[in-house]
Write a protein that holds these residues in place. Structure first.
Motif, PDB file in Angstrom:
ATOM      1  N   SER A 650      22.978  -4.339 -12.188  1.00  0.00           N
ATOM      2  CA  SER A 650      21.907  -3.411 -11.828  1.00  0.00           C
ATOM      3  C   SER A 650      21.788  -3.429 -10.309  1.00  0.00           C
ATOM      4  CB  SER A 650      20.588  -3.828 -12.481  1.00  0.00           C
ATOM      5  OG  SER A 650      19.545  -2.981 -12.073  1.00  0.00           O
ATOM      6  N   LEU A 651      22.082  -2.291  -9.672  1.00  0.00           N
ATOM      7  CA  LEU A 651      22.168  -2.236  -8.216  1.00  0.00           C
ATOM      8  C   LEU A 651      21.312  -1.085  -7.677  1.00  0.00           C
ATOM      9  CD1 LEU A 651      26.037  -2.711  -7.989  1.00  0.00           C
ATOM     10  CD2 LEU A 651      24.305  -4.461  -7.627  1.00  0.00           C
ATOM     11  N   PRO A 652      20.011  -1.275  -7.564  1.00  0.00           N
ATOM     12  CA  PRO A 652      19.176  -0.220  -6.976  1.00  0.00           C
ATOM     13  C   PRO A 652      19.369  -0.154  -5.464  1.00  0.00           C
ATOM     14  CG  PRO A 652      17.849  -2.147  -7.485  1.00  0.00           C
ATOM     15  CD  PRO A 652      19.232  -2.443  -7.995  1.00  0.00           C
ATOM     16  N   VAL A 653      19.373   1.060  -4.931  1.00  0.00           N
ATOM     17  CA  VAL A 653      19.485   1.244  -3.482  1.00  0.00           C
ATOM     18  C   VAL A 653      18.460   2.279  -3.041  1.00  0.00           C
ATOM     19  CG1 VAL A 653      21.918   0.628  -3.360  1.00  0.00           C
ATOM     20  CG2 VAL A 653      21.280   3.002  -3.770  1.00  0.00           C
ATOM     21  N   GLU A 654      18.103   2.245  -1.766  1.00  0.00           N
ATOM     22  CA  GLU A 654      17.140   3.172  -1.192  1.00  0.00           C
ATOM     23  C   GLU A 654      17.746   3.768   0.086  1.00  0.00           C
ATOM     24  OE1 GLU A 654      12.457   3.302   0.261  1.00  0.00           O
ATOM     25  OE2 GLU A 654      13.297   1.479  -0.629  1.00  0.00           O
ATOM     26  N   PRO A 655      18.554   4.848  -0.059  1.00  0.00           N
ATOM     27  CA  PRO A 655      19.164   5.464   1.116  1.00  0.00           C
ATOM     28  C   PRO A 655      18.148   5.954   2.137  1.00  0.00           C
ATOM     29  CG  PRO A 655      20.176   6.265  -0.899  1.00  0.00           C
ATOM     30  CD  PRO A 655      18.960   5.506  -1.297  1.00  0.00           C
ATOM     31  N   ALA A 656      16.954   6.352   1.655  1.00  0.00           N
ATOM     32  CA  ALA A 656      15.877   6.790   2.530  1.00  0.00           C
ATOM     33  C   ALA A 656      14.556   6.513   1.832  1.00  0.00           C
ATOM     34  CB  ALA A 656      16.015   8.277   2.850  1.00  0.00           C
ATOM     35  N   LYS A 657      13.445   6.587   2.585  1.00  0.00           N
ATOM     36  CA  LYS A 657      12.139   6.308   1.994  1.00  0.00           C
ATOM     37  C   LYS A 657      11.802   7.284   0.876  1.00  0.00           C
ATOM     38  CE  LYS A 657      10.008   4.033   5.986  1.00  0.00           C
ATOM     39  NZ  LYS A 657       8.882   4.040   6.951  1.00  0.00           N
ATOM     40  N   TRP A 658      12.401   8.474   0.943  1.00  0.00           N
ATOM     41  CA  TRP A 658      12.111   9.500  -0.054  1.00  0.00           C
ATOM     42  C   TRP A 658      13.178   9.578  -1.146  1.00  0.00           C
ATOM     43  CZ3 TRP A 658      16.213  12.863   0.111  1.00  0.00           C
ATOM     44  CH2 TRP A 658      16.950  12.891   1.288  1.00  0.00           C
ATOM     45  N   TRP A 659      14.120   8.628  -1.107  1.00  0.00           N
ATOM     46  CA  TRP A 659      15.258   8.693  -2.040  1.00  0.00           C
ATOM     47  C   TRP A 659      15.544   7.312  -2.613  1.00  0.00           C
ATOM     48  CZ3 TRP A 659      20.937  10.163  -0.331  1.00  0.00           C
ATOM     49  CH2 TRP A 659      21.742  10.266  -1.466  1.00  0.00           C
ATOM     50  N   ASN A 660      15.384   7.160  -3.933  1.00  0.00           N
ATOM     51  CA  ASN A 660      15.683   5.912  -4.632  1.00  0.00           C
ATOM     52  C   ASN A 660      16.773   6.167  -5.668  1.00  0.00           C
ATOM     53  OD1 ASN A 660      13.605   3.836  -3.718  1.00  0.00           O
ATOM     54  ND2 ASN A 660      12.292   5.572  -4.235  1.00  0.00           N
ATOM     55  N   VAL A 661      17.716   5.245  -5.730  1.00  0.00           N
ATOM     56  CA  VAL A 661      18.828   5.366  -6.672  1.00  0.00           C
ATOM     57  C   VAL A 661      18.913   4.091  -7.501  1.00  0.00           C
ATOM     58  CG1 VAL A 661      21.279   5.829  -6.988  1.00  0.00           C
ATOM     59  CG2 VAL A 661      20.073   6.780  -5.002  1.00  0.00           C
ATOM     60  N   GLU A 662      18.890   4.235  -8.822  1.00  0.00           N
ATOM     61  CA  GLU A 662      19.040   3.112  -9.744  1.00  0.00           C
ATOM     62  C   GLU A 662      20.434   3.204 -10.367  1.00  0.00           C
ATOM     63  OE1 GLU A 662      18.093  -0.357 -11.665  1.00  0.00           O
ATOM     64  OE2 GLU A 662      16.711   0.707 -10.329  1.00  0.00           O
ATOM     65  N   ASN A 663      21.274   2.211 -10.096  1.00  0.00           N
ATOM     66  CA  ASN A 663      22.646   2.200 -10.608  1.00  0.00           C
ATOM     67  C   ASN A 663      22.815   1.075 -11.620  1.00  0.00           C
ATOM     68  OD1 ASN A 663      23.764   4.267  -8.703  1.00  0.00           O
ATOM     69  ND2 ASN A 663      23.204   2.716  -7.195  1.00  0.00           N
ATOM     70  N   ASN A 664      23.347   1.415 -12.775  1.00  0.00           N
ATOM     71  CA  ASN A 664      23.640   0.426 -13.810  1.00  0.00           C
ATOM     72  C   ASN A 664      25.106   0.545 -14.207  1.00  0.00           C
ATOM     73  OD1 ASN A 664      20.947  -0.910 -14.999  1.00  0.00           O
ATOM     74  ND2 ASN A 664      20.501   1.183 -14.352  1.00  0.00           N
ATOM     75  N   LEU A 665      25.838  -0.575 -14.116  1.00  0.00           N
ATOM     76  CA  LEU A 665      27.255  -0.621 -14.456  1.00  0.00           C
ATOM     77  C   LEU A 665      27.482  -1.653 -15.551  1.00  0.00           C
ATOM     78  CD1 LEU A 665      26.954  -0.255 -11.122  1.00  0.00           C
ATOM     79  CD2 LEU A 665      29.437  -0.203 -11.246  1.00  0.00           C
TER      80      LEU A 665
END
Length: 809
Positions: A650-665
């Motif tokens: 589970s690798l969540p990232v936040e490219p910007a304050k207005w953009w959240n990405v939840e990645n599950n592999l």
């Protein structure tokens, strides 16, 4: 016996001394001396008012802190509609290691009682310590979808061409709704999920390794679909309307109502849906003799099925005292499904040349009525957490299916080859489930806790199938294919679970025993069978909180998957003249040992390694009929063993304050071994899936979601499936003073979710390609009204958990 010895040995090894810690207890009340439920209670360091720990008050207003290091502290309490309050400073030391503070009273804040709009935005995919949560309620991309659509986009979940659900590459998943299993076969379960609109769902929980408190069923874990239930005080609710367009139109509407005060919470909701969808299946089927092709089919099947459903839920929780709650919940679902089937089949010779063809037209009418009732009781004896809960569950599933098949056979010059075959059948199904369970929690000294419980369930499945051959417009009863099957099952269970907390460790050891008594009776042939057995299911969970940023979790358990009631049903269900589905009343349960180790960093990043070994693995297989030429049987048999190795991230990232990405592999290796239908199997495949969900906030009123799913090539026994990819997107705007919202989305935007696979066994090979109504554009409107003062949710899971799942297998 060896499991019991191991359990006791582990129990005694946990009796070691605790570090210097203590407990703190208090009660939160209002200015009328009534307990406040859901208040935020913060434990602060007296030296600098830094936050040590946060808790939420229970329904009786109690709040407790455990395993707190000795020191000087104070409590700060806040709640919506009240002014903040603080306790006097107090000391926690060896002489005062169990501090009981006086009640903390909150005073109403007139300015805060004005209407407040609650805007809670959770990510679509949320990983918690013991499960993955799919937050459907706030999802933009899920608006207008069905429960089945949302499941197919959930991390690690795959739904194959036979509507069977797998999770992280493993079949044998228990599917529950509001903590209660859904007792239908794979196709019937899929129809139920298709008839459940996403706007009726709050969240979906994916639990890979449940504790001994749960039924031992579900070797691949549990999927729990939680329907909406409003927790706000006063009278409130929500309204949802949406319309969508794929190849065919879809629409649904729903209303959710709730009234809550300190004495009672009454809730109800209703959802109506009408959706027309299709299933386009192309088959290439070859038959062999001594390794050489002796004939083949090239088949094209197109199914169109309008589904009309009504889903309702009503219930109440009565808070008879600050310590006692009695609840009742009733749910009902009616589904109407009218399917038209158009099948075109080219018949080929050994040289794969067309020699003739046949067409099958089918008109099938299915009606299902499902009803469940739950009465539950909860009593908290004291502030230590001593608690008794009990549940009585009743569930009834009824189905009435009429199928009409008209098959015509032609030569290549379009002349009739032989008379048409007209077939009609009626299927009446009744499934009744009764379940009673009780659970008792006993806190002990030195941060120990015992949980114990008992459960008994009884199930009766009664299925009556009547076949008629239509000759000269006259229906003639066919006794060779008609059947009447009755199945009775009783399961008695008991469990014991021991928990202990240390300064940095938490351990839990559990043992569950289940006794199964089953009887089957084919009335038409007077064939009977009985089966009775007792199984033990140990479990162990260890949590190591290394520090505030690093945490380890280890779990080991043994689980069982009993055959579903439909898998045991020996009836023949015809798909066309060349294929029928047949149950296996002699199918054995499969048993699984599984272990899981996970590491979490900053409560955000997670990696999990797992292994499971299954014996008598229940495997779906296609077998050529030994007496009928070029006729294939789809059934379930027991394969010797199945091993699954898994690694997930589970690798969540936040490219910007207005953009959240939840990645599950998820990476996994499935290996199957055994011999079915004279075909040895001893092979495996490394596979993986990726689920990436993005949330973008453009302003206070505008937001968007993007969801991408990729599943690589996979194997399930003798079946191989090629890669699957899907991309969905949606945008939302808040309106009407932020109480309403408009959502526009499109699912499977590239129309790439097509299932392609193949299976090969002795004397038979099949390749299939399936396309479904997956690309749909939807416009949805929701509106929330009433009070916004939120209370803590009361979580319920009834007793009929395993049984309901197995009606869905």
């Amino acid at each position: 016996m060896r499991y019991t010895f191991t359990f006791l040995l582990l129990l005694f090894t946990c009796q070691i001394a605790l570090s210097q810690t203590g407990t703190i207890n208090t009660h939160i009340i209002d200015d009328k001396q009534k307990p406040i439920d859901g208040a935020t209670v913060s434990l602060l360091n007296a030296k600098d008012s830094s936050l040590v720990k946060v808790n939420i008050s229970d329904k009786d207003g109690s709040a407790a802190f455990e395993l707190i290091k000795y020191g000087r502290y104070l409590l700060s309490v806040s709640n919506v509609g009240f002014k903040k309050a603080k306790s006097p400073l107090f000391v926690l030391d060896e002489a005062h290691n169990a501090v009981k503070l006086n009640d903390i009273a909150l005073t109403a804040d007139a300015s805060a009682l004005k209407e407040v709009t609650v805007l809670e935005k959770k990510p679509f995919i949320e990983r918690q310590v013991d499960k993955v949560v799919v937050n459907v309620s706030n999802s933009i991309a899920s608006a207008g979808s069905t429960a089945l659509d949302v499941l197919s986009r959930s991390p690690g979940v795959l739904i194959n061409q036979n509507d069977q659900i797998s999770m992280k590459g493993k079949q044998g998943v228990m599917v529950m709704m509001d903590g209660k299993p859904t007792y239908l076969g794979a196709t019937d379960l899929a129809n139920l999920l298709r008839s459940t609109p996403a706007n009726a769902i709050d969240k979906i929980e994916l639990i890979t390794n449940p504790s001994s408190k749960f039924d031992a069923a579900g070797s691949s874990g549990i999927i729990n679909i939680k329907l909406k239930k409003d927790q706000r005080y006063g009278t409130n609710g929500s309204l949802a309307l949406n319309a969508g367009q794929g190849v065919y139109a879809k629409s649904n509407a729903g209303i959710n109502l709730n009234y809550r005060n300190s004495k009672v919470n009454v809730f109800g909701n209703y959802n109506y849906a009408y959706r027309t969808s299709f299933n386009h299946l192309a088959l290439e089927r070859e038959f062999y003799t001594n390794g050489a092709v002796n004939g083949a089919y090239q088949q094209d099947n197109y199914l169109k099925f309008p589904v009309e459903s009504n889903l309702g839920k009503v219930g109440a929780d009565f808070f008879t005292s600050p310590k006692t709650t009695i609840g009742v919940v009733f749910t009902g679902n009616t589904t109407g499904l009218n399917t038209t089937v158009n099948n075109f089949s080219d018949v080929q010779n050994a040289a794969l040349q067309n020699t003739s063809y046949f067409t099958t037209g089918a008109h099938n009418h299915a009606r299902a009525k499902n009803f469940t009732a739950n009465v539950n009781f909860k009593h908290t004896a004291d502030t230590s957490g001593r608690e008794l809960t009990s549940d009585f569950d009743y569930a009834h599933y009824g189905s009435n299916v009429e199928q009409n098949y008209d098959t015509e056979y032609f030569n290549l010059d379009n002349t009739l080859q032989k008379p048409a075959q007209l077939l009609k059948d009626y299927q009446l199904g009744q499934l009744d489930i009764y379940s009673v369970k009780a659970d008792y929690v006993v806190p002990m000294k030195h941060k120990q806790k015992l949980e114990m419980g008992i459960k008994t369930s009884y199930v009766r499945a009664d299925n009556d199938l009547t076949f008629y051959n239509i000759v000269s417009n006259v229906a003639k009863y066919d006794s060779t294919q008609s059947n009447h099957f009755i199945y009775d099952e009783n399961i008695n269970a008991a469990y014991l679970s021991y928990n202990k907390s240390f300064s940095k460790y938490k351990v839990q050891f559990g043992m569950r025993a289940e006794q199964t008594n089953a009887r089957g009776n084919q009335i038409a042939t007077q064939t009977r069978f009985k089966n009775s057995y007792v199984q033990l299911f140990p479990s162990m969970f260890i949590n190591d909180k290394i520090n505030e940023q690093n945490e380890l979790n280890l779990s080991i358990s043994r689980r069982i998957d009993r055959p579903t009631y439909k898998q045991l049903n020996p009836f023949k269900f015809y798909l066309d003249p060349s294929t029928y589905v047949e149950g296996n009343p002699y199918l054995k349960p499969q048993l699984t040992y599984q272990a899981q180790l996970s590491y979490t960093y900053k409560q955000k990043y997670n990696v999990t390694a797992s292994y499971s070994k299954t014996t008598d693995n229940i495997t779906s297989i296609l077998i050529p009929n030994q007496t009928l030429n070029r006729v294939t049987i789809q059934t379930d048999l027991n394969l010797a063993t199945y091993d699954n190795y898994g690694l997930s991230f589970s690798l969540p990232v936040e490219p910007a304050k207005w953009w959240n990405v939840e990645n599950n592999l998820n990476f996994y290796y499935n290996r199957y071994s055994g011999n079915l239908a004279n075909t040895p199997l001893n092979s495996g495949l490394v596979a993986f899936d990726i689920n990436s969900s993005s949330s973008l906030t453009f302003s206070k009123k505008m937001s968007a979601e993007f969801n991408a799913v990729y599943t690589s090539r996979n194997v399930y026994g003798y079946l191989g499936i090629k890669q699957v990819v899907e991309f969905s997107a949606g945008i939302q705007r808040l309106i009407l003073a932020n109480k309403g919202s408009l959502k526009l989305n499109i699912t499977d935007a590239l129309y790439s979710n097509k299932l392609i696979g193949n299976t090969t066994i002795d004397n038979y090979s099949e390749t299939f390609r399936r396309g479904i109504e997956s690309r749909v554009a939807t416009l949805a409107f929701t509106y929330r009204f009433g009070s916004n003062k939120v209370a803590g949710a009361r979580k319920r899971s009834g007793g009929a958990e395993d049984e309901k799942k197995r009606a869905n297998g």
